[in-house]
Design an enzyme around this catalytic site. Structure first.
Site, PDB file in Angstrom:
ATOM      1  N   ASP A   1      -0.027   5.152   1.144  1.00  0.00           N
ATOM      2  CA  ASP A   1      -0.184   6.059   2.277  1.00  0.00           C
ATOM      3  C   ASP A   1      -0.248   5.286   3.589  1.00  0.00           C
ATOM      4  O   ASP A   1      -1.084   4.402   3.773  1.00  0.00           O
ATOM      5  CB  ASP A   1      -1.454   6.898   2.110  1.00  0.00           C
ATOM      6  CG  ASP A   1      -1.334   7.884   0.961  1.00  0.00           C
ATOM      7  OD1 ASP A   1      -0.444   8.749   1.022  1.00  0.00           O
ATOM      8  OD2 ASP A   1      -2.109   7.777  -0.001  1.00  0.00           O
TER       9      ASP A   1
ATOM     10  N   ASP B   1       0.867  -1.155   0.000  1.00  0.00           N
ATOM     11  CA  ASP B   1       0.000   0.000   0.000  1.00  0.00           C
ATOM     12  C   ASP B   1       0.922   1.229   0.000  1.00  0.00           C
ATOM     13  O   ASP B   1       2.122   1.106   0.244  1.00  0.00           O
ATOM     14  CB  ASP B   1      -0.874  -0.024   1.254  1.00  0.00           C
ATOM     15  CG  ASP B   1      -1.685   1.233   1.438  1.00  0.00           C
ATOM     16  OD1 ASP B   1      -2.395   1.622   0.496  1.00  0.00           O
ATOM     17  OD2 ASP B   1      -1.589   1.834   2.519  1.00  0.00           O
TER      18      ASP B   1
END
Length: 212
Positions: free
Chosen positions: A21, A19
């Site tokens: 953020d 991922d």
């Protein structure tokens, strides 16, 4: 076989999927500022929004917490605000070192951000853009749907079960598991039971990549 490991555990894998953020990039100051301003403008509870927004695409979050609003117009405003905010964006501890150790064809990023924002934030954090970058622009369904992670594995030419996913949000962990991948929780955004996972780390400093 390549291994992703900490002092406590080792996971054999052919690829590592990140991922963005909260996992590779600490954009929390910008995210917090943008969404709190938006909630204040519409009289919404920011804390309630943050309980469901992590890992979701903007239009999904807006539709979930404020279905009475014009979703397209609100998302357009949020896009402008998020792209304009780059102050305080830094790499998550250990991210530069881990990415430097990974061969370019063995890692990808799967993010709920759109492509332009993903590039802006990765560059602001001083991190390389991956050869495979799957964004909100590339999928029909966002996390917790597994589509993004399955697309990343296919683009890398790796079977899903040979991938390890690093995620900081419940929606992303659910997406990884739905894709048939092993998921490692990164406790940078949430340190509570919402990130229940067999494998977890505080940040990326605890991780190393080895070619056995």
């Amino acid at each position: 076989m390549p291994v992703l490991a900490t002092p406590a555990w080792r996971l054999e894998c052919a690829a590592v999927l990140f991922d963005m953020d909260g996992t590779l990039v600490d954009s929390s100051r910008c995210v917090d500022r943008t969404w709190r301003a938006w909630c204040a403008r519409h009289g919404l509870d920011a804390e309630a929004l943050f309980r469901v927004s992590h890992g979701r695409r903007n239009h999904e979050t807006v539709a979930l917490v404020a279905p009475h609003l014009d979703v397209a117009r609100e998302v357009a405003d949020l896009v402008r605000a998020e792209e304009a905010c780059l102050d305080g964006i830094v790499p998550v501890p250990g991210a530069p070192e881990l990415l430097a150790a990974l061969p370019r064809d063995r890692w990808a990023v799967v993010t709920s951000a759109w492509r332009r924002l993903a590039g802006l934030r990765l560059r602001a954090a001083g991190l390389p853009e991956p050869g495979v970058l799957v964004t909100a622009d590339d999928v029909a369904a966002g996390k917790p749907d597994p589509e993004g992670y399955l697309k990343a594995a296919a683009d890398l030419g790796v079977e899903p079960e040979r991938c390890v996913v690093l995620e900081d949000a419940p929606a992303g962990l659910a997406a990884a598991r739905a894709a048939g991948m092993r998921a490692v929780a990164v406790r940078t955004t949430m340190g509570d039971g919402r990130l229940a996972a067999r494998w977890s780390v505080d940040d990326l400093e605890a991780l190393r990549y080895e070619e056995d």
